[in-house]
Design an enzyme around this catalytic site. Structure first.
Site, PDB file in Angstrom:
ATOM      1  N   HIS A 221       0.882  -1.186   0.000  1.00  0.00           N
ATOM      2  CA  HIS A 221       0.000   0.000   0.000  1.00  0.00           C
ATOM      3  C   HIS A 221       0.914   1.230   0.000  1.00  0.00           C
ATOM      4  O   HIS A 221       1.713   1.412  -0.915  1.00  0.00           O
ATOM      5  CB  HIS A 221      -0.938  -0.112   1.205  1.00  0.00           C
ATOM      6  CG  HIS A 221      -2.045   0.900   1.291  1.00  0.00           C
ATOM      7  ND1 HIS A 221      -2.383   1.753   0.274  1.00  0.00           N
ATOM      8  CD2 HIS A 221      -2.915   1.191   2.308  1.00  0.00           C
ATOM      9  CE1 HIS A 221      -3.404   2.516   0.646  1.00  0.00           C
ATOM     10  NE2 HIS A 221      -3.730   2.198   1.886  1.00  0.00           N
ATOM     11  N   HIS A 259      -2.361  -2.344 -10.017  1.00  0.00           N
ATOM     12  CA  HIS A 259      -3.405  -1.788  -9.163  1.00  0.00           C
ATOM     13  C   HIS A 259      -4.596  -2.721  -9.133  1.00  0.00           C
ATOM     14  O   HIS A 259      -4.905  -3.359 -10.151  1.00  0.00           O
ATOM     15  CB  HIS A 259      -3.840  -0.398  -9.655  1.00  0.00           C
ATOM     16  CG  HIS A 259      -4.508   0.383  -8.580  1.00  0.00           C
ATOM     17  ND1 HIS A 259      -5.859   0.277  -8.331  1.00  0.00           N
ATOM     18  CD2 HIS A 259      -4.001   1.225  -7.660  1.00  0.00           C
ATOM     19  CE1 HIS A 259      -6.155   1.042  -7.306  1.00  0.00           C
ATOM     20  NE2 HIS A 259      -5.049   1.628  -6.870  1.00  0.00           N
ATOM     21  N   ASP A 310       2.209   5.576  -6.647  1.00  0.00           N
ATOM     22  CA  ASP A 310       3.462   5.602  -5.894  1.00  0.00           C
ATOM     23  C   ASP A 310       4.700   5.691  -6.777  1.00  0.00           C
ATOM     24  O   ASP A 310       5.763   6.055  -6.305  1.00  0.00           O
ATOM     25  CB  ASP A 310       3.565   4.348  -5.017  1.00  0.00           C
ATOM     26  CG  ASP A 310       2.544   4.386  -3.907  1.00  0.00           C
ATOM     27  OD1 ASP A 310       2.516   5.396  -3.189  1.00  0.00           O
ATOM     28  OD2 ASP A 310       1.759   3.434  -3.771  1.00  0.00           O
TER      29      ASP A 310
HETATM   30  N1  COA Z   1       5.225  -6.283 -10.352  1.00  0.00           N
HETATM   31  C1  COA Z   1       5.194  -7.479 -10.971  1.00  0.00           C
HETATM   32  N2  COA Z   1       4.095  -8.228 -11.086  1.00  0.00           N
HETATM   33  C2  COA Z   1       2.970  -7.737 -10.558  1.00  0.00           C
HETATM   34  C3  COA Z   1       2.920  -6.491  -9.929  1.00  0.00           C
HETATM   35  C4  COA Z   1       4.104  -5.753  -9.834  1.00  0.00           C
HETATM   36  N3  COA Z   1       4.117  -4.560  -9.235  1.00  0.00           N
HETATM   37  N4  COA Z   1       1.656  -6.236  -9.507  1.00  0.00           N
HETATM   38  C5  COA Z   1       0.942  -7.312  -9.883  1.00  0.00           C
HETATM   39  N5  COA Z   1       1.738  -8.207 -10.502  1.00  0.00           N
HETATM   40  C6  COA Z   1       1.326  -9.497 -11.035  1.00  0.00           C
HETATM   41  C7  COA Z   1       1.272 -10.515  -9.927  1.00  0.00           C
HETATM   42  O1  COA Z   1       2.514 -11.159  -9.726  1.00  0.00           O
HETATM   43  C8  COA Z   1       0.196 -11.420 -10.419  1.00  0.00           C
HETATM   44  O2  COA Z   1       0.729 -12.233 -11.419  1.00  0.00           O
HETATM   45  P1  COA Z   1       0.297 -13.769 -11.551  1.00  0.00           P
HETATM   46  O3  COA Z   1      -1.169 -13.740 -11.836  1.00  0.00           O
HETATM   47  O4  COA Z   1       1.135 -14.260 -12.655  1.00  0.00           O
HETATM   48  O5  COA Z   1       0.601 -14.388 -10.217  1.00  0.00           O
HETATM   49  C9  COA Z   1      -0.801 -10.483 -11.086  1.00  0.00           C
HETATM   50  O6  COA Z   1      -0.004  -9.380 -11.527  1.00  0.00           O
HETATM   51  C10 COA Z   1      -1.896  -9.994 -10.150  1.00  0.00           C
HETATM   52  O7  COA Z   1      -1.262  -9.419  -9.000  1.00  0.00           O
HETATM   53  P2  COA Z   1      -1.871  -9.414  -7.558  1.00  0.00           P
HETATM   54  O8  COA Z   1      -0.802  -9.088  -6.568  1.00  0.00           O
HETATM   55  O9  COA Z   1      -2.671 -10.656  -7.306  1.00  0.00           O
HETATM   56  O10 COA Z   1      -2.891  -8.209  -7.713  1.00  0.00           O
HETATM   57  P3  COA Z   1      -3.660  -7.509  -6.540  1.00  0.00           P
HETATM   58  O11 COA Z   1      -4.821  -6.853  -7.138  1.00  0.00           O
HETATM   59  O12 COA Z   1      -3.851  -8.419  -5.396  1.00  0.00           O
HETATM   60  O13 COA Z   1      -2.578  -6.442  -6.030  1.00  0.00           O
HETATM   61  C11 COA Z   1      -1.197  -4.603  -5.878  1.00  0.00           C
HETATM   62  C12 COA Z   1      -2.545  -5.129  -6.380  1.00  0.00           C
HETATM   63  C13 COA Z   1      -1.186  -3.098  -6.026  1.00  0.00           C
HETATM   64  C14 COA Z   1      -1.015  -4.954  -4.403  1.00  0.00           C
HETATM   65  C15 COA Z   1      -0.056  -5.227  -6.730  1.00  0.00           C
HETATM   66  O14 COA Z   1      -0.165  -4.774  -8.051  1.00  0.00           O
HETATM   67  C16 COA Z   1       1.301  -4.935  -6.153  1.00  0.00           C
HETATM   68  O15 COA Z   1       1.767  -5.645  -5.249  1.00  0.00           O
HETATM   69  N6  COA Z   1       1.985  -3.847  -6.647  1.00  0.00           N
HETATM   70  C17 COA Z   1       3.263  -3.472  -6.104  1.00  0.00           C
HETATM   71  C18 COA Z   1       3.068  -2.697  -4.820  1.00  0.00           C
HETATM   72  C19 COA Z   1       2.535  -1.317  -5.064  1.00  0.00           C
HETATM   73  O16 COA Z   1       3.000  -0.603  -5.934  1.00  0.00           O
HETATM   74  N7  COA Z   1       1.568  -0.938  -4.247  1.00  0.00           N
HETATM   75  C20 COA Z   1       0.953   0.362  -4.313  1.00  0.00           C
HETATM   76  C21 COA Z   1      -0.453   0.258  -4.804  1.00  0.00           C
HETATM   77  S1  COA Z   1      -1.167   1.843  -5.118  1.00  0.00           S
END
Ligand code: COA
Length: 373
Positions: A221, A259, A310
């Site tokens: 987050h 996201h 971010d």
């Molecule tokens: N880098 C690489 N791969 C990513 C990614 C990232 N930043 N964000 C998502 N993915 C991939 C995941 O590995 C997953 O791949 P898979 O289906 O092959 O396993 C897929 O995309 C879905 O990701 P998931 O984490 O399940 O999505 P979510 O909706 O639960 O999570 C976030 C959303 C924002 C938590 C996620 O995109 C993330 O962890 N981003 C990085 C942290 C971040 O920037 N957070 C700030 C958010 S505003």
């Protein structure tokens, strides 16, 4: 028997709100019906906070009154003052804020009331105090005197003054103010949800905000902005593309991308990219901006992911002279306006938030005495 849960509550509508709305397909964000593209760069953070907390964009008279309330609220109580030095010594920034906001409750004259009038007063005080808490914490840990806030200056101008020790130029203040506007609210994000769950037990606003700060701290987050900068600092500028490909191939997440709701570009990232470029060019060294652009291209090519709020916020804060470990605290300075508005909204039409769960443990276990286990 409960239904199968949606992991991470994805697509579950957990609350009704009139505060903000996202169109994830079109990449649009609205605060109380106003498009973020209309607000960013044209509406100050103070106007935005007042819009969220009170429901309408303020006219001049209302804004003056709200500004005066913020100035009055921009003081720290005795319990907070007494504890800042030790907290600054022992706690990292987000931990410190979690503790300090909790302590601030003890000094708040409205701490025992959840009435809408008391909530509005607390919302203004919390919004006014958060930047001061960050600045005073930073001053204590670095052993530097923090200039008193200037009542004539905005929250953005005061914050830059207090963190860097010198008045910021007017363009830097405008850009930072826009950052605060862009981070103010974002529907049912994790920290806001935490705040609403807490408030829905009829707990108080400070408790809800403490829950929110603890939730914002995590790298999935609000903690992502700091991690973006750490990644940029760790990369060789000439090897960005390969390093990012290697990380992705190894299954690593690249912070600042992806996201839950946006399926296209996060509209806040559009503004922050532009701001990062402007500040990079003005600084005379655009290395981190160029590295960011390259990362963006590789992550999109490889995974089809867009930067979130971010990603470019990291370099914007860096170019503004904000220390890297204060990036997430800066997010909290802005989001305080949204959290407090959500607590006001939750208390105004409350029902306990208590979802169900799917039991996946063993059943029909036979109890044994401790000697038989
Ligand atoms: N880098 C690489 N791969 C990513 C990614 C990232 N930043 N964000 C998502 N993915 C991939 C995941 O590995 C997953 O791949 P898979 O289906 O092959 O396993 C897929 O995309 C879905 O990701 P998931 O984490 O399940 O999505 P979510 O909706 O639960 O999570 C976030 C959303 C924002 C938590 C996620 O995109 C993330 O962890 N981003 C990085 C942290 C971040 O920037 N957070 C700030 C958010 S505003």
């Amino acid at each position: 028997m409960a239904d199968k849960p949606t992991k991470g509550l994805a697509d579950v509508v957990a609350a009704s709100t009139a505060l903000s709305d996202i169109d994830g397909q079109a990449g649009r964000l609205f605060y109380r019906g106003y498009d973020i593209h209309d607000l960013a760069g044209r509406t100050t953070f103070e106007e935005t906070a007042r819009l969220l907390q009170c429901g309408k964009l303020p006219n001049r008279e209302q804004l003056t009154a709200y500004g005066a309330e913020l100035v009055r609220g921009r003081t720290l109580g005795p319990l907070v003052e007494a504890n800042i030095p030790e907290i600054a010594e022992k706690q990292a920034p987000m931990e410190a804020l979690r503790t300090l906001v909790s302590l601030a409750a003890a000094d708040d004259p409205d701490k025992d009331s959840n009435s809408s009038e008391a909530n509005l007063r607390k919302a203004a005080r919390l919004t006014a105090q958060q930047p001061l808490l960050v600045a005073r914490y930073h001053g204590a840990r670095t052993g530097t005197a923090v200039p008193d806030p200037d009542p004539e200056l905005s929250i953005a101008a005061n914050f830059l003054l207090q963190i860097t020790g010198r008045p910021a130029d007017s363009r830097a203040v405008e850009l930072f103010d826009t950052c605060l506007v862009l981070h103010a609210d974002h529907t049912m994000n994790a920290s806001t949800f935490a705040a609403r769950v807490c408030a829905a037990t009829l707990s108080d606003m400070h408790s809800a905000v403490v829950a929110a700060i603890g939730t914002l701290k995590g790298p999935l987050h609000g903690g992502a902005n700091e991690q973006v900068m750490r990644t940029l600092e760790s990369l060789d500028p000439s090897g960005v593309a390969q390093a990012v490909r290697d990380k992705l191939a190894a299954g690593e997440k690249i912070m600042g991308f992806g996201h839950r709701v946006y399926k296209t570009e996060d509209p806040r990232a559009t503004h922050l990219r532009r701001m990062s470029q402007e500040l990079a060019e003005a600084s005379g060294d655009d290395t981190y901006y160029r590295m960011s652009k390259e990362m963006e291209e590789v992550v999109f090519e490889t995974k089809g992911l867009y930067p979130n709020v971010d990603f470019y916020a990291a370099t914007v804060y860096h170019y503004l002279g904000i220390p890297t470990d204060l990036f997430t605290p800066v997010f909290s300075v802005s989001r305080m306006s949204g959290w407090t508005a959500h607590v006001i909204e939750q208390h105004a039409d409350n029902r306990l938030i208590r979802p169900d769960s799917e039991y996946i443990g063993e059943r029909d276990q036979k109890w044994k005495s401790i000697d038989e286990r």
